[in-house]
Design a protein around this motif. Structure first.
Motif, PDB file in Angstrom:
ATOM      1  N   LEU A 115      -2.373  67.900 -26.921  1.00 48.51           N
ATOM      2  CA  LEU A 115      -3.218  69.077 -27.146  1.00 48.51           C
ATOM      3  C   LEU A 115      -4.710  68.749 -27.249  1.00 48.51           C
ATOM      4  N   ASP A 116      -5.045  67.781 -28.099  1.00 46.29           N
ATOM      5  CA  ASP A 116      -6.466  67.511 -28.376  1.00 46.29           C
ATOM      6  C   ASP A 116      -7.176  66.859 -27.197  1.00 46.29           C
ATOM      7  N   VAL A 117      -6.419  66.226 -26.337  1.00 44.77           N
ATOM      8  CA  VAL A 117      -6.999  65.593 -25.152  1.00 44.77           C
ATOM      9  C   VAL A 117      -6.972  66.557 -23.970  1.00 44.77           C
ATOM     10  N   ALA A 118      -5.850  67.243 -23.810  1.00 44.70           N
ATOM     11  CA  ALA A 118      -5.642  68.020 -22.587  1.00 44.70           C
ATOM     12  C   ALA A 118      -6.545  69.245 -22.524  1.00 44.70           C
ATOM     13  N   VAL A 119      -6.690  69.950 -23.617  1.00 45.27           N
ATOM     14  CA  VAL A 119      -7.469  71.194 -23.560  1.00 45.27           C
ATOM     15  C   VAL A 119      -8.920  70.927 -23.163  1.00 45.27           C
ATOM     16  N   PRO A 120      -9.637  70.021 -23.845  1.00 47.21           N
ATOM     17  CA  PRO A 120     -11.011  69.760 -23.377  1.00 47.21           C
ATOM     18  C   PRO A 120     -11.057  69.207 -21.959  1.00 47.21           C
ATOM     19  N   ALA A 121     -10.134  68.325 -21.608  1.00 50.89           N
ATOM     20  CA  ALA A 121     -10.123  67.787 -20.239  1.00 50.89           C
ATOM     21  C   ALA A 121      -9.903  68.910 -19.234  1.00 50.89           C
ATOM     22  N   ASN A 122      -9.001  69.809 -19.535  1.00 46.54           N
ATOM     23  CA  ASN A 122      -8.688  70.880 -18.578  1.00 46.54           C
ATOM     24  C   ASN A 122      -9.803  71.916 -18.482  1.00 46.54           C
ATOM     25  N   ARG A 123     -10.607  72.016 -19.532  1.00 45.55           N
ATOM     26  CA  ARG A 123     -11.773  72.902 -19.431  1.00 45.55           C
ATOM     27  C   ARG A 123     -12.796  72.314 -18.443  1.00 45.55           C
ATOM     28  N   ALA A 124     -12.664  71.009 -18.170  1.00 48.36           N
ATOM     29  CA  ALA A 124     -13.485  70.364 -17.141  1.00 48.36           C
ATOM     30  C   ALA A 124     -12.656  70.108 -15.873  1.00 48.36           C
ATOM     31  N   CYS A 125     -11.617  70.900 -15.656  1.00 50.72           N
ATOM     32  CA  CYS A 125     -10.738  70.765 -14.488  1.00 50.72           C
ATOM     33  C   CYS A 125     -10.081  69.383 -14.393  1.00 50.72           C
ATOM     34  N   GLY A 126      -9.932  68.719 -15.541  1.00 52.89           N
ATOM     35  CA  GLY A 126      -9.218  67.450 -15.582  1.00 52.89           C
ATOM     36  C   GLY A 126     -10.084  66.235 -15.355  1.00 52.89           C
ATOM     37  N   LEU A 127     -11.375  66.456 -15.187  1.00 47.43           N
ATOM     38  CA  LEU A 127     -12.296  65.336 -14.976  1.00 47.43           C
ATOM     39  C   LEU A 127     -13.070  65.082 -16.265  1.00 47.43           C
ATOM     40  N   THR A 139      -2.600  78.520 -13.741  1.00 47.17           N
ATOM     41  CA  THR A 139      -2.109  79.671 -14.511  1.00 47.17           C
ATOM     42  C   THR A 139      -2.834  79.806 -15.847  1.00 47.17           C
ATOM     43  N   HIS A 140      -3.329  78.685 -16.396  1.00 45.01           N
ATOM     44  CA  HIS A 140      -4.073  78.719 -17.664  1.00 45.01           C
ATOM     45  C   HIS A 140      -4.610  77.328 -17.957  1.00 45.01           C
ATOM     46  N   VAL A 141      -5.402  77.233 -19.013  1.00 49.00           N
ATOM     47  CA  VAL A 141      -5.854  75.923 -19.495  1.00 49.00           C
ATOM     48  C   VAL A 141      -4.671  75.296 -20.239  1.00 49.00           C
ATOM     49  N   HIS A 142      -4.096  74.278 -19.646  1.00 51.01           N
ATOM     50  CA  HIS A 142      -2.865  73.678 -20.179  1.00 51.01           C
ATOM     51  C   HIS A 142      -3.148  72.798 -21.388  1.00 51.01           C
ATOM     52  N   ALA A 143      -2.161  72.734 -22.281  1.00 50.63           N
ATOM     53  CA  ALA A 143      -2.298  71.898 -23.480  1.00 50.63           C
ATOM     54  C   ALA A 143      -1.383  70.691 -23.447  1.00 50.63           C
ATOM     55  N   ASP A 144      -0.495  70.628 -22.461  1.00 52.19           N
ATOM     56  CA  ASP A 144       0.542  69.583 -22.477  1.00 52.19           C
ATOM     57  C   ASP A 144       0.403  68.564 -21.354  1.00 52.19           C
ATOM     58  N   HIS A 145      -0.533  68.797 -20.455  1.00 53.24           N
ATOM     59  CA  HIS A 145      -0.784  67.819 -19.403  1.00 53.24           C
ATOM     60  C   HIS A 145      -2.205  68.063 -18.906  1.00 53.24           C
ATOM     61  N   ILE A 146      -2.743  67.089 -18.194  1.00 58.09           N
ATOM     62  CA  ILE A 146      -4.079  67.239 -17.622  1.00 58.09           C
ATOM     63  C   ILE A 146      -3.940  67.654 -16.170  1.00 58.09           C
ATOM     64  N   THR A 147      -4.737  68.627 -15.798  1.00 59.51           N
ATOM     65  CA  THR A 147      -4.673  69.151 -14.434  1.00 59.51           C
ATOM     66  C   THR A 147      -5.273  68.170 -13.420  1.00 59.51           C
ATOM     67  N   ALA A 148      -4.764  68.240 -12.204  1.00 64.90           N
ATOM     68  CA  ALA A 148      -5.343  67.479 -11.091  1.00 64.90           C
ATOM     69  C   ALA A 148      -6.374  68.299 -10.326  1.00 64.90           C
ATOM     70  N   ALA A 149      -6.696  69.506 -10.812  1.00 56.75           N
ATOM     71  CA  ALA A 149      -7.529  70.431 -10.031  1.00 56.75           C
ATOM     72  C   ALA A 149      -8.878  69.819  -9.642  1.00 56.75           C
ATOM     73  N   GLY A 150      -9.583  69.250 -10.621  1.00 47.66           N
ATOM     74  CA  GLY A 150     -10.910  68.711 -10.335  1.00 47.66           C
ATOM     75  C   GLY A 150     -10.865  67.549  -9.360  1.00 47.66           C
ATOM     76  N   LEU A 151      -9.883  66.682  -9.538  1.00 44.96           N
ATOM     77  CA  LEU A 151      -9.750  65.529  -8.644  1.00 44.96           C
ATOM     78  C   LEU A 151      -9.370  65.989  -7.234  1.00 44.96           C
ATOM     79  N   LEU A 152      -8.518  66.978  -7.142  1.00 46.63           N
ATOM     80  CA  LEU A 152      -8.150  67.524  -5.818  1.00 46.63           C
ATOM     81  C   LEU A 152      -9.359  68.176  -5.158  1.00 46.63           C
ATOM     82  N   ARG A 153     -10.197  68.836  -5.943  1.00 37.58           N
ATOM     83  CA  ARG A 153     -11.423  69.425  -5.393  1.00 37.58           C
ATOM     84  C   ARG A 153     -12.311  68.332  -4.805  1.00 37.58           C
ATOM     85  N   GLU A 154     -12.443  67.230  -5.561  1.00 36.74           N
ATOM     86  CA  GLU A 154     -13.274  66.118  -5.058  1.00 36.74           C
ATOM     87  C   GLU A 154     -12.684  65.487  -3.807  1.00 36.74           C
TER      88      GLU A 154
END
Lengths: 234, 234
Positions: free
Chosen positions: A213-225, A56-71
């Motif tokens: 916030l400071d960890v999650a946003v950059p991580a999520n811009r890389a799909c959590g990887l 839904t968006h680049v999350h600030a409160d958790h890291i997405t599993a999207a990139g890992l699920l893609r792999e």
């Protein structure tokens, strides 16, 4: 269609699994990194093949599993054209994502963040952090804008039928869902409130920034990887 | 029919709201004392009249809101004949609770406790602490009996159609529901396991008692009120 709501207690995040029971093709909305084993196992136990991860968006409160699920599964990751550069397909207003017989319609609902999308599928609205149960997302970082959020909710989401079921990306009070009609009538930030009321309320709020916030946003811009993975060709 | 799942994060308890949308009459299953304001408000906002509170059993991990809801709304409290003496109606195997057009069928599913009931309504099974998602209730207090729990699940609940949706009283991993077929195939305590396997597994478990056991059980025998209230005439 199979539908499952899943919860991450640490970040109070809801993840949604949709699947076409004929073709067994599946979609995950907003998966959480720490829950990847649970979610992969559930998909496997249900005999599904994960095709698409929607954010839904680049999350600030958790890291997405999207990139890992893609792999791990070969699923493709779809999100807003204004969001993470790691995605396989950039979505915009009116796009339709088709997975088996499932059709997910994309609604741009900026305001919590400028890349916020909502997804509409089979009478269910996945409202991300735009519209929450008796609340809304916050608007004080990631180009959030309270006036824009008010417009997204009142013009876009509240134009849907009252019976539309609303499934948010978070809840902190134990609600699992609501409806468009219910939020029109009972959302304390919106019912009977003008755009000016809403903007003033949101601007006056003093709440600490999300812990991650400071960890999650950059991580999520890389799909959590931490090492950005290459998108698959769309 | 309206259906809502609600969560109490502190005890990981699910509460369920069912309502007849024509008559606006409602049922709450396993309400939690600390959530009474949320639940009363939701019932009110949805324009419902709470008629019946159903308890799956005398809980050991949280205090019920049943007695307080009875005082505040006039709802009647129904539970097992083997359970709390404070109830307005004692339920047994095969009983049907009718509220408006809603019919809830009572299944006796002892084993977690000797008073454990499950409720079946419109293709949904409310399985209390008998059958959980990929787990079961514990059997080491309140006259719990692992052999009896195995029989309740495998003979009673697993005789329902595989597509029956299962809504447990608790989940600790972020699942919100499952199905009978899924638990037959994937519940690690039950799939491919004999009664002897199950009994041996449950007897070998070493887990601390619920933190609220000594407080919750006596409180719940009084429907959650420290001063037992009188049941209404049934």
């Amino acid at each position: 269609m199979l539908f499952r709501q899943l919860f991450d207690a640490e970040s109070s995040t809801y993840t949604y699994l949709l699947a076409d029971l004929a073709t067994r093709e599946a979609v995950l909305i907003d998966p959480v990194l720490e829950q990847v084993e649970r979610d992969v196992r559930l998909v496997q136990e249900l005999g599904l093949k994960l095709q698409v991860v929607l954010e839904t968006h680049v999350h600030a409160d958790h890291i997405t599993a999207a990139g890992l699920l893609r792999e791990r599964t070969g699923a493709r990751v779809f999100a807003s054209a204004r969001g993470a550069p790691c995605v396989d397909r950039q979505l915009s207003q009116g796009d339709v994502v088709r997975v088996g017989g499932i059709e997910v319609r994309v609604l741009e609902t900026p305001g919590h963040t400028d890349d916020s999308l909502s997804f509409l599928c089979d009478g269910r609205l996945f409202s991300g952090d735009a519209l929450l149960v008796r609340g809304t997302g916050r608007t004080d970082f990631q180009n959030g804008d309270p006036g824009q959020l008010y417009d997204s909710i009142t013009r876009e989401l509240f134009s849907l039928p009252d019976a539309t079921e609303v499934y948010p990306a978070h809840d902190y009070a134990g609600f699992t869902m609501t409806s468009v009609g219910e939020e029109k009538r009972h959302n304390p930030r919106l019912a009977g409130k003008s755009r000016e009321d809403f903007v003033a309320f949101m601007k006056a709020r003093q709440i600490p920034p999300p812990r991650k916030l400071d960890v999650a946003v950059p991580a999520n811009r890389a799909c959590g990887l931490s090492e950005p993975s290459s998108p698959h060709p769309a």
